[in-house]
Design an enzyme around this catalytic site. Structure first.
Site, short mmCIF file in Angstrom:
data_model
loop_
_atom_site.label_atom_id
_atom_site.label_comp_id
_atom_site.label_asym_id
_atom_site.label_seq_id
_atom_site.Cartn_x
_atom_site.Cartn_y
_atom_site.Cartn_z
N ASP A 253 0.83 -1.20 0.00
CA ASP A 253 0.00 0.00 0.00
C ASP A 253 0.87 1.26 0.00
OD1 ASP A 253 -2.35 1.41 0.00
OD2 ASP A 253 -2.75 1.16 2.14
N ASN B 281 -10.29 -2.78 -6.72
CA ASN B 281 -9.46 -1.82 -7.48
C ASN B 281 -10.09 -1.40 -8.80
OD1 ASN B 281 -6.22 -3.15 -6.41
ND2 ASN B 281 -7.49 -1.54 -5.54
#
Length: 253
Positions: A34, A82
């Site tokens: 991340d 996503n």
């Protein structure tokens, strides 16, 4: 070629590979990579630049994990959520596996690393499917560390798919045993892999983000504020050192 294990010059406050291999090495490490977008934003770069830089980190971490004797490394490359991102960013993310495999695959083959994919491949572009299928096929006879890409993967979707497949097998008369944890594991996308011993998440976020929800039941978690493109080999050694200091009781005493 991967750098072979050797003695390294230790900087003050650093952790050496020699120290780490003296303790228990996690068999399976999972990573939520991340912070790519925030890394790029801090440098006034497009988010795609952060994703590209993050790809380089995967290479470095893979080499070190293999060298330390880790048996499986699972990286969260693209989640089922996503798809909600801007189209140009999604397209870029789904081109990265092709570039990654194209440049790194010869080293993976030479160093005995086996590539695996878990997730719904049917929804990703054909060029991405071809790239990952080639990597899986070219490394299928390798017997070293497994590099497992979670691509178009979601933990809830995985569990639902497993349940539906169990129902199908039961209805078709192919399932006669009572469903327990061992049997359920066989229906998961991670079948054949031991549950992760250590989960690493970068960028300061403290959540699982729909990642390996079943498999992480007794995993040790390690969080860092470091953004993924800034994640160094030293950070991996730090995470493993923290893991080595923990007492894993799995609900016992």
């Amino acid at each position: 070629m991967f750098e072979k294990f050797k003695k390294s010059k230790k900087e003050p406050g650093s952790i050496s590979e020699e120290e780490i291999v003296k303790g228990p090495i996690p068999n399976h490490i999972a990573i939520i990579m991340d912070g790519n977008g925030r890394w790029a934003k801090k440098r006034s770069l497009p988010r795609t630049a952060g994703h590209h830089e993050g790809m380089k980190v995967v290479k470095r971490v893979t080499k070190l994990a293999s060298r330390l004797g880790v048996k499986a490394l699972t990286v969260y490359a693209f989640s089922t959520e996503n798809w909600k991102r801007p189209e140009d960013e999604v397209n870029f993310l789904l081109k990265l596996p092709e570039e990654f495999m194209g440049t790194f695959l010869p080293e993976l083959v030479e160093e005995n690393v086996r590539v695996q994919i878990m997730g719904n491949k049917d929804a990703i572009p054909t060029h991405t499917q071809k790239a990952v299928d080639k990597a899986v096929n070219d490394t299928k006879h390798n017997t070293g560390m497994v590099l497992n890409f979670a691509l178009n993967y979601g933990g809830r979707a995985e569990i639902i798919e497993a349940v539906n497949n169990i129902l199908v097998d039961y209805q078709e008369g192919n399932l006669h045993n009572k469903v327990d944890e061992t049997l359920f594991d066989q229906y998961l996308m991670s079948a054949g892999l031991q549950d992760p011993d250590l989960l690493i998440r970068t960028s300061g976020e403290i959540r699982l983000s729909n990642f390996m929800l079943w498999q992480l039941a007794y995993t040790e978690f390690w969080f860092t504020d470091v953004l993924w493109p800034d994640f160094k080999e030293q950070h991996l050694l730090e995470a493993i050192q923290a893991y080595q200091k923990r007492g894993r009781r799995f609900g016992g005493i």
